[in-house]
Design a protein around this motif. Structure first.
Motif, PDB file in Angstrom:
ATOM      1  N   GLY A 105     -25.920  25.773  32.362  1.00 23.22           N
ATOM      2  CA  GLY A 105     -25.130  24.557  32.537  1.00 23.22           C
ATOM      3  C   GLY A 105     -25.086  23.693  31.290  1.00 23.22           C
ATOM      4  N   PHE A 106     -24.207  22.691  31.348  1.00 24.94           N
ATOM      5  CA  PHE A 106     -23.970  21.822  30.185  1.00 24.94           C
ATOM      6  C   PHE A 106     -25.206  21.014  29.820  1.00 24.94           C
ATOM      7  CE2 PHE A 106     -22.393  17.922  28.169  1.00 24.94           C
ATOM      8  CZ  PHE A 106     -21.605  18.455  27.174  1.00 24.94           C
ATOM      9  N   PHE A 107     -25.982  20.617  30.811  1.00 29.45           N
ATOM     10  CA  PHE A 107     -27.163  19.789  30.539  1.00 29.45           C
ATOM     11  C   PHE A 107     -28.451  20.607  30.643  1.00 29.45           C
ATOM     12  CE2 PHE A 107     -23.931  16.885  32.242  1.00 29.45           C
ATOM     13  CZ  PHE A 107     -23.865  15.972  31.208  1.00 29.45           C
ATOM     14  N   GLY A 108     -28.351  21.937  30.544  1.00 32.84           N
ATOM     15  CA  GLY A 108     -29.504  22.807  30.740  1.00 32.84           C
ATOM     16  C   GLY A 108     -30.637  22.567  29.761  1.00 32.84           C
ATOM     17  N   LYS A 109     -31.856  22.660  30.262  1.00 34.48           N
ATOM     18  CA  LYS A 109     -33.058  22.558  29.433  1.00 34.48           C
ATOM     19  C   LYS A 109     -34.029  23.656  29.838  1.00 34.48           C
ATOM     20  CE  LYS A 109     -32.971  17.552  28.544  1.00 34.48           C
ATOM     21  NZ  LYS A 109     -33.750  16.292  28.615  1.00 34.48           N
ATOM     22  N   TYR A 110     -34.863  24.058  28.904  1.00 33.42           N
ATOM     23  CA  TYR A 110     -35.828  25.109  29.187  1.00 33.42           C
ATOM     24  C   TYR A 110     -37.002  24.574  30.002  1.00 33.42           C
ATOM     25  CZ  TYR A 110     -33.455  28.174  25.882  1.00 33.42           C
ATOM     26  OH  TYR A 110     -32.519  28.949  25.241  1.00 33.42           O
ATOM     27  N   ASP A 111     -37.414  25.359  30.962  1.00 31.10           N
ATOM     28  CA  ASP A 111     -38.650  25.104  31.688  1.00 31.10           C
ATOM     29  C   ASP A 111     -39.752  25.785  30.890  1.00 31.10           C
ATOM     30  OD1 ASP A 111     -40.876  25.194  33.338  1.00 31.10           O
ATOM     31  OD2 ASP A 111     -39.741  25.583  35.169  1.00 31.10           O
ATOM     32  N   ARG A 112     -40.537  25.004  30.136  1.00 30.34           N
ATOM     33  CA  ARG A 112     -41.534  25.579  29.229  1.00 30.34           C
ATOM     34  C   ARG A 112     -42.534  26.482  29.947  1.00 30.34           C
ATOM     35  NH1 ARG A 112     -37.890  23.288  26.180  1.00 30.34           N
ATOM     36  NH2 ARG A 112     -38.465  22.924  24.017  1.00 30.34           N
TER      37      ARG A 112
ATOM     38  N   ILE B 134     -15.852   6.820  23.124  1.00 28.80           N
ATOM     39  CA  ILE B 134     -15.923   5.469  22.568  1.00 28.80           C
ATOM     40  C   ILE B 134     -14.860   5.273  21.495  1.00 28.80           C
ATOM     41  CG2 ILE B 134     -17.369   3.881  21.243  1.00 28.80           C
ATOM     42  CD1 ILE B 134     -19.800   5.067  22.658  1.00 28.80           C
ATOM     43  N   PHE B 135     -14.681   6.281  20.628  1.00 28.90           N
ATOM     44  CA  PHE B 135     -13.681   6.191  19.574  1.00 28.90           C
ATOM     45  C   PHE B 135     -12.276   6.045  20.160  1.00 28.90           C
ATOM     46  CE2 PHE B 135     -10.534   8.267  16.865  1.00 28.90           C
ATOM     47  CZ  PHE B 135     -10.681   7.544  15.700  1.00 28.90           C
ATOM     48  N   CYS B 136     -11.991   6.833  21.207  1.00 29.40           N
ATOM     49  CA  CYS B 136     -10.663   6.740  21.836  1.00 29.40           C
ATOM     50  C   CYS B 136     -10.444   5.355  22.449  1.00 29.40           C
ATOM     51  CB  CYS B 136     -10.512   7.832  22.901  1.00 29.40           C
ATOM     52  SG  CYS B 136     -10.369   9.502  22.236  1.00 29.40           S
ATOM     53  N   PHE B 137     -11.486   4.810  23.069  1.00 32.21           N
ATOM     54  CA  PHE B 137     -11.382   3.474  23.651  1.00 32.21           C
ATOM     55  C   PHE B 137     -11.131   2.424  22.572  1.00 32.21           C
ATOM     56  CE2 PHE B 137     -13.415  -0.552  24.874  1.00 32.21           C
ATOM     57  CZ  PHE B 137     -12.682  -0.862  26.019  1.00 32.21           C
ATOM     58  N   LEU B 138     -11.864   2.509  21.450  1.00 29.51           N
ATOM     59  CA  LEU B 138     -11.680   1.568  20.354  1.00 29.51           C
ATOM     60  C   LEU B 138     -10.293   1.715  19.726  1.00 29.51           C
ATOM     61  CD1 LEU B 138     -15.171   1.794  18.614  1.00 29.51           C
ATOM     62  CD2 LEU B 138     -14.317  -0.047  20.078  1.00 29.51           C
ATOM     63  N   ALA B 139      -9.828   2.980  19.591  1.00 28.33           N
ATOM     64  CA  ALA B 139      -8.497   3.199  19.014  1.00 28.33           C
ATOM     65  C   ALA B 139      -7.417   2.618  19.921  1.00 28.33           C
ATOM     66  CB  ALA B 139      -8.267   4.699  18.804  1.00 28.33           C
TER      67      ALA B 139
ATOM     68  N   HIS C 180     -27.010  21.319  23.243  1.00 30.45           N
ATOM     69  CA  HIS C 180     -26.510  20.565  24.398  1.00 30.45           C
ATOM     70  C   HIS C 180     -26.534  19.064  24.115  1.00 30.45           C
ATOM     71  CE1 HIS C 180     -27.231  23.892  27.643  1.00 30.45           C
ATOM     72  NE2 HIS C 180     -26.323  24.217  26.756  1.00 30.45           N
ATOM     73  N   ALA C 181     -27.627  18.593  23.502  1.00 27.38           N
ATOM     74  CA  ALA C 181     -27.728  17.162  23.189  1.00 27.38           C
ATOM     75  C   ALA C 181     -26.651  16.740  22.194  1.00 27.38           C
ATOM     76  CB  ALA C 181     -29.121  16.847  22.632  1.00 27.38           C
ATOM     77  N   ALA C 182     -26.414  17.583  21.185  1.00 28.31           N
ATOM     78  CA  ALA C 182     -25.379  17.273  20.193  1.00 28.31           C
ATOM     79  C   ALA C 182     -23.997  17.273  20.828  1.00 28.31           C
ATOM     80  CB  ALA C 182     -25.436  18.281  19.045  1.00 28.31           C
ATOM     81  N   GLY C 183     -23.756  18.195  21.722  1.00 29.27           N
ATOM     82  CA  GLY C 183     -22.467  18.244  22.407  1.00 29.27           C
ATOM     83  C   GLY C 183     -22.238  17.016  23.267  1.00 29.27           C
ATOM     84  N   PHE C 184     -23.274  16.592  23.990  1.00 27.07           N
ATOM     85  CA  PHE C 184     -23.152  15.406  24.829  1.00 27.07           C
ATOM     86  C   PHE C 184     -22.900  14.168  23.976  1.00 27.07           C
ATOM     87  CE2 PHE C 184     -25.200  11.756  26.949  1.00 27.07           C
ATOM     88  CZ  PHE C 184     -24.412  11.709  28.096  1.00 27.07           C
ATOM     89  N   ALA C 185     -23.647  14.047  22.858  1.00 32.49           N
ATOM     90  CA  ALA C 185     -23.453  12.899  21.960  1.00 32.49           C
ATOM     91  C   ALA C 185     -22.050  12.900  21.369  1.00 32.49           C
ATOM     92  CB  ALA C 185     -24.501  12.935  20.847  1.00 32.49           C
ATOM     93  N   SER C 186     -21.527  14.088  21.058  1.00 27.75           N
ATOM     94  CA  SER C 186     -20.178  14.174  20.492  1.00 27.75           C
ATOM     95  C   SER C 186     -19.127  13.725  21.500  1.00 27.75           C
ATOM     96  CB  SER C 186     -19.895  15.614  20.053  1.00 27.75           C
ATOM     97  OG  SER C 186     -20.793  16.017  19.043  1.00 27.75           O
ATOM     98  N   VAL C 187     -19.298  14.127  22.757  1.00 27.94           N
ATOM     99  CA  VAL C 187     -18.344  13.723  23.794  1.00 27.94           C
ATOM    100  C   VAL C 187     -18.365  12.212  23.983  1.00 27.94           C
ATOM    101  CG1 VAL C 187     -17.842  13.855  26.271  1.00 27.94           C
ATOM    102  CG2 VAL C 187     -18.375  15.931  24.993  1.00 27.94           C
ATOM    103  N   VAL C 188     -19.579  11.624  24.016  1.00 30.58           N
ATOM    104  CA  VAL C 188     -19.697  10.173  24.166  1.00 30.58           C
ATOM    105  C   VAL C 188     -19.036   9.464  22.980  1.00 30.58           C
ATOM    106  CG1 VAL C 188     -21.322   8.248  24.232  1.00 30.58           C
ATOM    107  CG2 VAL C 188     -21.768  10.302  25.578  1.00 30.58           C
TER     108      VAL C 188
END
Length: 282
Positions: free
Chosen positions: A54-61, A264-269, A252-260
């Motif tokens: 999944g998009f927010f998947g994390k490893y179970d150590r 925000i950029f679209c809202f500001l534009a 996954h973290a980088a992808g989520f940050a990019s979407v956010v």
């Protein structure tokens, strides 16, 4: 004149393309490809339900560590991990001391050269070493496995479609089974040859690898988890997913940050557009 020639060339190209498409479609309708055993009896992998999916998947150590234990005690006898170093295990929760101990106690030692004689030798593994292959070369690997070459498992979860679920299904409790009577009746030529094993999750249904997991409790987990057949299959699938994608969580973290950021950029534009053109009448 040039425009007319361009239109004619384009029309000719379109006609030839449509003719080729029609020929392909008509052939598929009038002369369909024959049914094959692989197409009819090959099964889609079961869902392993790994936390890394999944998009927010994390490893179970803890699960990845259990999977490493399964690999170490079962898979490492035949398969290599040539793209993984012992020190990489720190990323799944092992301490530096534990990694050094694992490397030092690994059954297969790293090939080396005797500095006094120049002859081939071996030495104890260190944390910076990659996992050594259980065989000296491909010839030795084939000789020990009925002429089948065990694949390296470092990237197997990326090299196979739906990799994590594929590994789970292939070695899980529903993987190795007797050939269905319906298959033998409809495709008698596909009877599993001697030395191979029927597995509906494998591409051509017959695999050279004997069942690696055979009974519940084959591995005794250090964390007390009950080692059922499917639990071991799920855990080793989690470990091999990590070896193939050790940076999955960062991606996954980088992808989520990019979407956010984009939102925000679209809202500001949009806000800037409204502010700049608010006094302009249409």
């Amino acid at each position: 004149m040039v425009r007319i020639i361009a239109i004619l060339v384009g029309a000719a190209f379109t006609f030839v393309l449509a003719l080729a498409l029609w020929g392909t479609v008509s052939t598929a309708i009038t002369d369909p490809a024959p049914e094959t055993a692989e197409h009819e009896f090959h099964l889609h992998p079961r869902d392993a339900g790994l936390s890394s999916a999944g998009f927010f998947g994390k490893y179970d150590r803890r699960q990845v560590q259990r999977g490493f234990q399964v690999f170490k005690e079962v898979c490492a006898a035949c398969h290599s991990l040539k793209y993984v170093s012992f020190r990489d295990l720190e990323e799944i929760g092992y301490s530096e001391a534990e990694v050094k101990a694992i490397a030092n106690q690994w059954v297969i030692e790293t090939p080396s050269v005797n500095p006094d004689t120049g002859e081939a030798a071996t030495r104890k593994n260190v944390a910076s070493d990659r996992f050594p292959s259980p065989f000296a070369n491909e010839v030795a690997a084939r000789a020990a496995n009925n002429n089948a070459l065990p694949p390296d498992l470092s990237l197997i979860a990326k090299a196979r479609h739906d990799g994590a679920n594929y590994v789970f299904s292939l070695v899980g409790k529903d993987g190795y089974r007797p050939q269905p009577a319906e298959l033998l009746k409809k495709f008698p030529e596909t009877k599993t040859p001697d030395g191979l094993h029927y597995n509906p999750y494998f591409a051509n249904l017959n695999i050279a690898m004997p069942p690696p997991l055979t009974t519940d409790g084959q591995v005794t987990y250090t964390d007390g988890t009950v080692a059922t057949h499917d639990q071991m299959a799920k855990d080793v699938a989690a470990f091999l997913t990590w070896t193939a994608e050790p940076k999955l969580e960062a991606r996954h973290a980088a992808g989520f940050a990019s979407v956010v950021f984009i939102l925000i950029f679209c809202f500001l534009a949009w806000g800037a557009y409204q502010n700049v053109w608010r006094d302009v009448k249409h």
